[in-house]
Design a protein around this motif. Sequence first.
Motif, PDB file in Angstrom:
ATOM      1  N   GLY A  48      -0.666  -6.145  -5.106  1.00  0.00           N
ATOM      2  CA  GLY A  48      -1.784  -5.953  -4.197  1.00  0.00           C
ATOM      3  C   GLY A  48      -2.598  -7.217  -4.002  1.00  0.00           C
ATOM      4  O   GLY A  48      -2.931  -7.585  -2.870  1.00  0.00           O
TER       5      GLY A  48
ATOM      6  N   SER B 226      -5.406  -2.323  -5.934  1.00  0.00           N
ATOM      7  CA  SER B 226      -4.855  -3.545  -5.345  1.00  0.00           C
ATOM      8  C   SER B 226      -5.934  -4.502  -4.871  1.00  0.00           C
ATOM      9  O   SER B 226      -5.718  -5.713  -4.809  1.00  0.00           O
ATOM     10  CB  SER B 226      -3.924  -3.195  -4.179  1.00  0.00           C
ATOM     11  OG  SER B 226      -4.624  -2.489  -3.174  1.00  0.00           O
TER      12      SER B 226
ATOM     13  N   THR C  93       0.935   3.985  -3.016  1.00  0.00           N
ATOM     14  CA  THR C  93       0.543   5.360  -2.697  1.00  0.00           C
ATOM     15  C   THR C  93       1.626   6.357  -3.094  1.00  0.00           C
ATOM     16  O   THR C  93       1.368   7.330  -3.820  1.00  0.00           O
ATOM     17  CB  THR C  93       0.243   5.487  -1.195  1.00  0.00           C
ATOM     18  OG1 THR C  93      -0.835   4.610  -0.853  1.00  0.00           O
ATOM     19  CG2 THR C  93      -0.136   6.912  -0.838  1.00  0.00           C
TER      20      THR C  93
ATOM     21  N   THR D  34      -4.523   3.385  -5.090  1.00  0.00           N
ATOM     22  CA  THR D  34      -3.811   2.156  -4.715  1.00  0.00           C
ATOM     23  C   THR D  34      -4.746   1.150  -4.078  1.00  0.00           C
ATOM     24  O   THR D  34      -4.706  -0.057  -4.391  1.00  0.00           O
ATOM     25  CB  THR D  34      -2.662   2.482  -3.746  1.00  0.00           C
ATOM     26  OG1 THR D  34      -1.779   3.415  -4.361  1.00  0.00           O
ATOM     27  CG2 THR D  34      -1.883   1.234  -3.378  1.00  0.00           C
ATOM     28  N   LEU D  35      -5.610   1.622  -3.193  1.00  0.00           N
ATOM     29  CA  LEU D  35      -6.499   0.717  -2.475  1.00  0.00           C
ATOM     30  C   LEU D  35      -7.503   0.046  -3.407  1.00  0.00           C
ATOM     31  O   LEU D  35      -7.679  -1.171  -3.367  1.00  0.00           O
ATOM     32  CB  LEU D  35      -7.237   1.485  -1.375  1.00  0.00           C
ATOM     33  CG  LEU D  35      -8.062   0.654  -0.398  1.00  0.00           C
ATOM     34  CD1 LEU D  35      -7.184  -0.347   0.343  1.00  0.00           C
ATOM     35  CD2 LEU D  35      -8.793   1.551   0.593  1.00  0.00           C
TER      36      LEU D  35
ATOM     37  N   GLN E 273       0.828  -1.204   0.000  1.00  0.00           N
ATOM     38  CA  GLN E 273       0.000   0.000   0.000  1.00  0.00           C
ATOM     39  C   GLN E 273       0.868   1.263   0.000  1.00  0.00           C
ATOM     40  O   GLN E 273       0.544   2.254  -0.680  1.00  0.00           O
ATOM     41  CB  GLN E 273      -0.932   0.003   1.213  1.00  0.00           C
ATOM     42  CG  GLN E 273      -1.939  -1.129   1.232  1.00  0.00           C
ATOM     43  CD  GLN E 273      -2.812  -1.167  -0.005  1.00  0.00           C
ATOM     44  OE1 GLN E 273      -3.430  -0.166  -0.382  1.00  0.00           O
ATOM     45  NE2 GLN E 273      -2.843  -2.302  -0.678  1.00  0.00           N
TER      46      GLN E 273
END
Length: 393
Positions: free
Chosen positions: A211, A185, A158, A181-182, A154
């Motif tokens: 991820g 992934s 980011t 990113t969240l 993460q």
Amino acid sequence: MVGERIVERLPENWRWVVTTRAAVVLALLVALLSVATGILRIDQQAADFGPFAAHVPIVVQNAVGFTGALTGFLMLASALALRRGLRAGWWATFLLLPITAGQGLLQASPYSLPLVVLSVCALPTLLLTRRRFDRSLELTTTQLAAGGALVGVQAYGTFGAYALREQFDGIDHLLDAFYFTLITSSTVGYGDIGPETEVAMLFTMSVVVLGVASFGIAIGALVGPAIQARISKTLGIMTDSELELLEDHILVLGYGDLTEPIVDELHRAETQFLVVTRDQTAANELSDRDIRVLTANPSDEDPLRRAKIETARAVLVATDDDAQDAMAVLTARELRPDVRIVTAATDRQNTRKLERAGADDVISLAELGGHLLVQSALGTDESPLVSKLLEME
């Protein structure tokens, strides 16, 4: 501790109030209220709350609505940790309660008033029961590595996305990069942020691969053992991950009339120990009391290896059958020639047989009981056998 002394001085019919159960219940109530008020506040307007919202900026009110729900879920996790008696759960709850109270005030809502009051009232109860949450959070190396990998991926996504923000459509701030990113992934991918160059596309693909892998590893390492532990506890056995944590422990082989006093004594001494017994009923009862137990034949080699006899401090053999004790002693001595083995002989004539089997010390229960009865009748406190036991300690 002042809080503990206060609890002891409470009347007997009031003492139940300040208990671990009260702390857990209060933490759960705060968690539910925090989630409820947070969700309620997200979609409300400041005008709906009249004078409560007059002194709090609308941006702050909207922000704490979201964070209030998030804190509530964190509080729920800490309450579950409290229920297991974990010291980490106590610290997490202790840190989260002032946060939930502050968020309740900033939400500027009359509905958040119970949250503020309950958060403040829960703190004294938590402080008074501090010593009752003394279990440590034991994580294996695999679990630590899995958690580190998840956080690392993460962070990579980011900061990488923020550094390449000129090559992405929709990334202007660090929060945008974390959001990208969240959702990338986790393979959600709303499509509102996308790469515009080949470098950004390659970076996005790396975030997807890393991820997915980190989420899979983290779920398997962190959640899997918890499910396995619950199933194993129901069956009265220990998981391999729990057995890996054993070191410098006492092995109690077998289950008999002596086992309960041994368990109580080891608890008072705060010594790490493991009971190995093939008695399924006894294993279930011990497991229900959060006592480490391995359901297996204590005279077999494989269970003793799983119980990490190679790192054990000592071995106690405590069944009601001298023949079974001898077999367990022989097996333990063969696997670990240097470990100290102590056993009890129900029949005085078997004392030397157990010594020849490999026990370092054999206590004859009949001889011990006879000496203690005579010394008690004569009003004296010492006997040769009692002196020997004291020297053994």
